[in-house]
Write a protein that holds these residues in place. Structure first.
Motif, PDB file in Angstrom:
ATOM      1  N   ASP A 219     -29.285 -34.594 -43.182  1.00  0.00           N
ATOM      2  CA  ASP A 219     -30.455 -34.958 -42.374  1.00  0.00           C
ATOM      3  C   ASP A 219     -30.559 -34.086 -41.135  1.00  0.00           C
ATOM      4  N   ILE A 222     -31.710 -30.578 -41.930  1.00  0.00           N
ATOM      5  CA  ILE A 222     -33.139 -30.479 -42.251  1.00  0.00           C
ATOM      6  C   ILE A 222     -33.986 -30.643 -40.992  1.00  0.00           C
ATOM      7  N   ARG A 223     -33.684 -31.644 -40.186  1.00  0.00           N
ATOM      8  CA  ARG A 223     -34.525 -31.939 -39.009  1.00  0.00           C
ATOM      9  C   ARG A 223     -34.125 -31.159 -37.774  1.00  0.00           C
ATOM     10  N   GLN A 224     -32.909 -30.582 -37.777  1.00  0.00           N
ATOM     11  CA  GLN A 224     -32.429 -29.799 -36.658  1.00  0.00           C
ATOM     12  C   GLN A 224     -32.412 -30.615 -35.358  1.00  0.00           C
TER      13      GLN A 224
END
Length: 229
Positions: A219, A222-224
């Motif tokens: 997660d 992906i979202r950084q």
């Protein structure tokens, strides 16, 4: 059979020896008589293994509260009655001498091979235990560190100046050693329990923690951004 040793200690001029007291004197093995002001007799009892004959000690107390003996008969009975022991997760029936899956009697630390290759095999005693404990620690650590610093897990580990990687390596070594010592002594996690703290509960918590920690890493990639902020 218990053995008894008597030790005579002087509280005046320091005299320490093993022997017998004679009318206020102490006769040592060299037959020399030494005046004593006060005699204190200390008695030590030991059994044939050299351990204290009377119950006591932290380790003995913990063993009495948490440890149970797992016999070969109990393992064989569970192997015959437990449905999960009839097939592996891939549907293969355990066979004696096979690399995977092995019968429970052969992979248990109490009765099976405790060599490095056996303990760290896919169905060995070490991998799931160590990975589960590291995942539980890592998930809690990630939550607290992200709340405190606002950094993602990858940033805590690899950002210049971050100390997370040092603590991670130290935790891996410590938990791996602590997990392997009982296994090397022929004790599986099922041999210990205390109230709700059982091997079954640890396995399920460890599995959930492994899934949760992997999901946390994916997660954040992906979202950084950190999940806990």
């Amino acid at each position: 059979m218990a053995a008894t040793m008597s030790l005579l200690i002087s509280s005046g001029p320091f005299v320490l020896g093993v022997g017998k007291s004679v009318a206020g004197t102490f006769q040592s093995r060299s037959n020399a008589l030494v005046p004593l002001k006060r005699n204190v007799l200390v008695r030590c009892d030991a059994n044939e293994n050299g351990r204290s004959a009377s119950p006591g000690g932290l380790r003995e107390a913990v063993d009495r509260l948490t440890k149970k003996q797992i016999t070969a008969e109990e393992i064989l009975r569970n192997q015959e009655q437990n449905v999960s022991e009839q097939r592996s997760v891939f549907g293969t029936k355990p066979a004696s001498g096979a690399p995977y899956p092995r019968p429970e009697i052969e992979r248990r630390p109490e009765t099976g091979d405790r060599s490095f290759g056996s303990v760290f095999a896919f169905d060995g005693a070490a991998p799931e235990t160590i990975n589960g404990r590291l995942a539980m620690l890592g998930f809690v650590w990630a939550f607290l560190a992200e709340k405190a610093t606002g950094l993602m897990v990858w940033e805590q580990l690899f950002m210049p100046g971050a100390t997370g990687l040092v603590f991670f390596v130290g935790a891996v070594q410590l938990l791996t050693y602590a997990s392997l010592v009982p296994i090397a002594n022929g004790e599986s996690t099922d041999a210990r329990s205390f109230g709700p703290f059982t091997a079954r509960a640890e396995r399920w918590n460890g599995r959930l923690a492994m899934i949760g920690f992997a999901a946390l890493l994916i997660d954040e990639m992906i979202r950084q951004s950190p999940v806990f902020h």
